[in-house]
Design an enzyme around this catalytic site. Structure first.
Site, mmCIF file in Angstrom:
data_model
loop_
_atom_site.group_PDB
_atom_site.id
_atom_site.type_symbol
_atom_site.label_atom_id
_atom_site.label_comp_id
_atom_site.label_asym_id
_atom_site.label_seq_id
_atom_site.Cartn_x
_atom_site.Cartn_y
_atom_site.Cartn_z
ATOM 1 N N ASP A 235 -2.433 -2.602 -5.208
ATOM 2 C CA ASP A 235 -3.325 -1.458 -5.014
ATOM 3 C C ASP A 235 -2.624 -0.319 -4.289
ATOM 4 O O ASP A 235 -3.119 0.792 -4.250
ATOM 5 C CB ASP A 235 -4.554 -1.892 -4.195
ATOM 6 C CG ASP A 235 -5.324 -2.983 -4.919
ATOM 7 O OD1 ASP A 235 -5.581 -2.809 -6.122
ATOM 8 O OD2 ASP A 235 -5.638 -4.016 -4.290
ATOM 9 N N HIS A 236 -1.510 -0.647 -3.693
ATOM 10 C CA HIS A 236 -0.803 0.360 -2.870
ATOM 11 C C HIS A 236 0.625 0.466 -3.383
ATOM 12 O O HIS A 236 1.538 -0.150 -2.810
ATOM 13 C CB HIS A 236 -0.841 -0.063 -1.396
ATOM 14 C CG HIS A 236 -0.291 0.978 -0.463
ATOM 15 N ND1 HIS A 236 1.055 1.173 -0.259
ATOM 16 C CD2 HIS A 236 -0.922 1.872 0.337
ATOM 17 C CE1 HIS A 236 1.233 2.149 0.626
ATOM 18 N NE2 HIS A 236 0.070 2.584 1.004
#
Lengths: 131, 166
Positions: B33-34
């Site tokens: 997600d990052h």
């Protein structure tokens, strides 16, 4: 290796800029660490560590910022104000600070105002001269 | 997920200096997600990893008797990304240590390249100036935190085993 007061002030300024993330022009000699410069308790220790390094001195616990010690002693505090005894103790512990204004109304809420930039410069100057 | 952001210590000089490493891997879910398609170890977690490295160094200096908590991030400047496959080295040095607190300077590198400079302050919270009281049990280095021993396996034979025995 005597340092002039100006040199001491310059170093103290650099310490405060680094420790508190403030701008040079916010640091006047009358500025209070908590009220004007936003210092919190951990910042006081940060400042102590940085001063020790910058000036090559040892600053014993409570010597520079002794107020907390007084706050916890009922002999020194009555109705939110420092007693005569408390004031005497404070004078002894903070010889480098001008207490004449504070003595007129020794409200403990105003103790934070005693920690000014000037008080630090005085403290370091005394300490260096005593060495 | 366990909140441990270092894999092991590779150097440990009591009261002075320690180096830990972390292997960053795509098995760490948050990297997906990052960011989607561009996985990076979050800089906040790099700070946490440094805090763990330095926190254990500061804790060991007092034989794990103090409750050491992160009190201030004095500086955190990043020069490069940390990506999956990287092994980062977290190098922490104690600058000052007093009964109530410690100040450390830290550097993160990856293959000798500087990734970040992170300077921190830790408080020994039982020694705080306000005289506040905390639970007697050492919730930082207590028995529930035996994960510190594997982290220190290569570098500490005696001091590491004393953790949490008080």
């Amino acid at each position: 290796m005597a340092m002039s007061r100006d040199e001491i002030e310059q170093q103290v300024r650099e310490v405060l800029i680094e420790a508190l993330g403030v701008d040079d022009d916010e640091i006047t000699t009358e500025a209070t660490l908590m009220g004007d410069l936003g210092a919190e308790s951990i910042d006081f220790l940060d400042i102590v560590f940085r001063l020790e390094k910058a000036f090559g001195i040892k600053i014993p616990r409570e010597e520079l910022f002794p107020a907390e010690d007084l706050m916890n002693n009922s002999e020194f505090i009555h109705n939110g104000k420092l007693t005569e005894k408390g004031l005497a103790e404070l004078r002894e512990k903070m010889p480098h600070t001008d207490l004449s204004e504070f003595e007129k109304d020794p409200d403990i809420n105003k103790m934070g105002d005693l920690f000014t930039v000037n008080a630090i410069i005085n403290y370091v100057e005394n300490k260096l001269n005593a060495a | 997920m366990r909140w441990i952001w270092i894999d092991k210590f590779i150097e440990f000089e009591s009261g002075k200096h320690a180096v830990a490493i972390k292997n960053v891997t795509l098995a760490e879910e948050h990297l997906h997600d990052h960011f989607p398609g561009f996985p990076l170890m979050p800089e906040t977690l790099c700070i946490e990893a440094m805090a763990q490295t330095a926190g254990i160094l500061v804790g060991e200096a007092k034989k794990f008797r103090e409750k050491v908590i992160l009190a201030k991030i004095k500086k955190a400047v990043f020069f490069d990304y940390v990506k999956p496959g990287d092994t980062i080295k977290l190098d922490a040095t104690i600058e000052s240590i007093a009964p109530e607190a410690a100040s450390i300077s830290g550097r993160i590198t990856c293959s000798e390249k500087l990734v970040a400079e992170i300077d921190l302050m830790f408080s020994h919270i039982d020694q705080n100036l306000a005289g506040k009281e905390f639970p007697e049990e050492n919730f930082v280095f207590g028995t529930g935190t035996s994960v510190f021993e594997p982290l220190l396996r290569d570098v500490l034979s005696v001091a590491g085993k004393e953790s949490g025995q008080d």
